[in-house]
Design an enzyme around this catalytic site. Structure first.
Site, PDB file in Angstrom:
ATOM      1  N   ARG A 278       0.239  -1.436   0.128  1.00 35.65           N
ATOM      2  CA  ARG A 278       0.240   0.203   0.094  1.00 35.65           C
ATOM      3  C   ARG A 278       1.030   1.233   0.399  1.00 35.65           C
ATOM      4  NH1 ARG A 278      -4.979  -1.804   3.872  1.00 35.65           N
ATOM      5  NH2 ARG A 278      -5.985  -3.979   2.863  1.00 35.65           N
ATOM      6  N   ARG A 293       0.682   2.403  10.318  1.00 29.50           N
ATOM      7  CA  ARG A 293       1.190   2.275   9.054  1.00 29.50           C
ATOM      8  C   ARG A 293       2.032   2.279   8.173  1.00 29.50           C
ATOM      9  NH1 ARG A 293      -3.722   5.100   6.751  1.00 29.50           N
ATOM     10  NH2 ARG A 293      -4.419   5.435   8.654  1.00 29.50           N
ATOM     11  N   GLU A 367      -7.501   0.108  14.331  1.00 31.57           N
ATOM     12  CA  GLU A 367      -8.039  -0.232  13.807  1.00 31.57           C
ATOM     13  C   GLU A 367      -7.117  -1.994  13.423  1.00 31.57           C
ATOM     14  OE1 GLU A 367      -8.971   0.952  10.247  1.00 31.57           O
ATOM     15  OE2 GLU A 367      -9.843  -1.159   8.671  1.00 31.57           O
ATOM     16  N   SER A 370     -11.508  -5.195   9.154  1.00 34.03           N
ATOM     17  CA  SER A 370     -12.568  -4.724   8.232  1.00 34.03           C
ATOM     18  C   SER A 370     -12.824  -5.927   7.634  1.00 34.03           C
ATOM     19  CB  SER A 370     -11.929  -3.303   7.441  1.00 34.03           C
ATOM     20  OG  SER A 370     -12.666  -2.442   6.780  1.00 34.03           O
ATOM     21  N   ARG A 408       0.956  -5.301  11.944  1.00 34.65           N
ATOM     22  CA  ARG A 408       0.239  -4.986  12.550  1.00 34.65           C
ATOM     23  C   ARG A 408      -0.585  -5.325  14.346  1.00 34.65           C
ATOM     24  NH1 ARG A 408      -4.591  -0.650  10.900  1.00 34.65           N
ATOM     25  NH2 ARG A 408      -3.016   0.939   9.964  1.00 34.65           N
TER      26      ARG A 408
END
Length: 446
Positions: A278, A293, A367, A370, A408
């Site tokens: 990403r 991130r 988060e 998802s 993460r």
RNA sequence: GGAGAGGUGGCUGAGUGGCUUAAAGCAACGGUUUGCUAAACCGUCGUGCGGGAAAUAACCUGCACCGGGGGUUCGAAUCCCCCCCUCUCCGCCA
């Protein structure tokens, strides 16, 4: 992708969806283009019909053995007459051809605009989705697990990991720039352990493990809805017109692209571990610290392809949510489940539940999962269909959810399981994947 | 990367410029016959986008689709060009 017939009938619904999702799209323009497109198509069809009618006559004119030719001669026509007729028809066909050509050019231009506009139309959110402008207005549905309090001053995962010699952000940045990292020794082992735990759990729940491409054609990115909106988030290999995926959802969902399944093959449940790439474009300055991130990570992703039935979709949505929760519960991590509001939903998502896990260094939930359902949105783009009991073709429904994403998830694991002496207790569920080891201690200590 | 072969309906497989609206077979679906199964026989048998019929199913009708895109021609599955994919062999290689 939505059904143009549906948009035509209820443009207000799409306008409202776009406003609530804060996705720019021009419904009025689409409707105007659609009308024009159909008018041109009608003209083209009529011209071609005329051409198709006259064309075969040419064959008769030039074939003295045809019934038509013999009859014409019997009726007193001379070969010269017929030749003249042929010339006249040929001229007529040439004229039609010229008109078709100009119409085709118009049709192509208008068709391209139509396609572009269609790709930006948002799927309306479900009624149970809260209305809100961004993630600050997401609604917490429930909390699970106990947020601990420390009897000492806890360290963050970077401090912990660096001192233990298992996380090396500095050298990751040296090699690959910001938002990169290196895991080492027990850090790497812990990373593998959570991924393996997640995969094993999903396989035990009947999901088919898959190994899939992470470098895919751009059409696959369009098909799953990541392009064109969001194209700047992807790493492109432009020389080969390929894109690196940001999640295994992409190849898993696209697996049956352009195929027709039998109803009894559904639901298809699959799971894959993949590296995710990403660019984090537009996130400059946001979450710059640590492993939160980052540009590259590994993720186990679950995907369900099911019948075109909203109730069934909703049922599977809760099922894949429960699967992810089972992993967090196995790891003993406190988390909360969030009903994501309209402004934070993606273009194609009908509803999304995020799971946020407690991260002491953020002093909040972050988060980690998802879960989305799309109804037909992705299946239409992918042309992914099945034949139902009445032998009728229908688009499938698709859903997906994270099972675990690492590193993460190492943030809450390291931070919540840390001890006063700087060591980290390995969650029992992960020990089988780490040779039975119970604690991570600094190198040099036992 | 080099050389060759090939891509036609769910599958198999005919079809090298105009009676091909893409033959035939298999599979599938409906029916008939039949103690059951099987077989036989009859029928149906693609997808998408339009138009029409009271209707955005299953009736009628137009157009498009033979890997994708261009081109030649009044007319292309068929001829020409580019691309993609699959297979075989060679080279390189984890």
């Amino acid at each position: 992708m939505l059904d143009i017939k549906w948009i035509r009938e209820k443009p207000d619904l799409i306008r409202e969806a776009a406003a609530l999702k804060r996705i720019p799209c021009d419904v009025d323009r689409l409707c105007a283009v659609d009308e024009r497109r159909r008018a041109i198509q009608k003209e083209l069809d009529d011209l071609r019909a005329e051409s198709n009618e006259l064309g075969p006559q040419m064959a008769l004119f030039s074939n003295p053995k045809s019934d038509w030719y013999k009859r014409a001669v019997a009726d007193g026509r001379t070969p010269e007459d017929i030749q003249a007729l042929a010339a006249q028809t040929r001229q007529k066909l040439s004229d039609i051809k010229a008109r078709i050509k100009t119409r085709e050019e118009e049709a192509r231009a208008i068709g391209e605009e139509f396609d572009q506009l269609m790709l930006t139309m948002p799927q309306p959110a479900a009624p149970e989705v809260p209305i809100g402008k961004d993630d600050s207005e997401n609604v917490v549905l429930r909390h699970e697990g106990q947020v601990p309090s420390f009897a000492f001053e806890p360290k963050d995962h970077v401090a912990l990991g660096t001192e233990l010699g298992i996380i090396d952000v500095e050298r990751g940045v040296k090699l690959a720039g910001a938002r990169n990292y290196i895991l080492r020794g027990d850090g790497a082992m812990l990373h593998y352990a959570v991924l393996r735990l997640a995969q094993d759990l999903m396989i035990s729940r009947g999901f088919t493990p898959m190994v899939v491409p992470v470098l895919v054609r751009e059409s696959v990115m369009y098909g799953t809805g990541y392009f064109p909106i969001g194209r700047d988030q992807a790493y492109l290999c432009e020389r080969d017109e390929m894109s690196l995926v940001g999640t295994a959802e992409v190849p898993l969902t696209a697996y049956y692209t352009d195929e027709v399944l039998e109803e009894d093959q559904l639901p298809v449940k699959s799971v894959a571990l993949s590296t995710c790439f990403r660019r984090e474009a537009g996130a400059a300055g946001k979450d710059t610290y640590g492993l939160y991130r980052i540009h590259l990570f590994d993720k186990v992703e679950q995907v369900v392809v099911c019948r075109n039935d909203e109730e069934e979709s909703i049922r599977f949505h809760h099922e894949i949510l429960a699967n992810a929760e089972a992993v967090l519960q196995a790891l003993g991590l406190p988390y909360r489940v969030v009903n994501v509001c309209t402004g934070d939903l993606g273009q194609g998502q009908v509803q999304k539940f995020d799971i946020e896990t407690w991260m002491p260094s953020r002093n909040s939930y972050g988060e980690t999962h998802s879960a989305s359902r799309f109804y037909e949105f992705q299946a239409r783009r992918l042309n992914l269909r099945y034949r139902d009991k009445d032998r009728k073709l229908r688009f499938c429904h698709t859903l997906n959810n994270t099972v675990i994403a690492s590193p993460r998830i190492l943030i809450p694991i390291l931070e919540l399981y840390q001890n006063e002496d700087g060591s980290v207790t390995i969650p029992p569920a992960l020990r089988p994947y780490m040779g039975g080891k119970e604690r991570i201690v600094a190198r040099g200590q036992s």
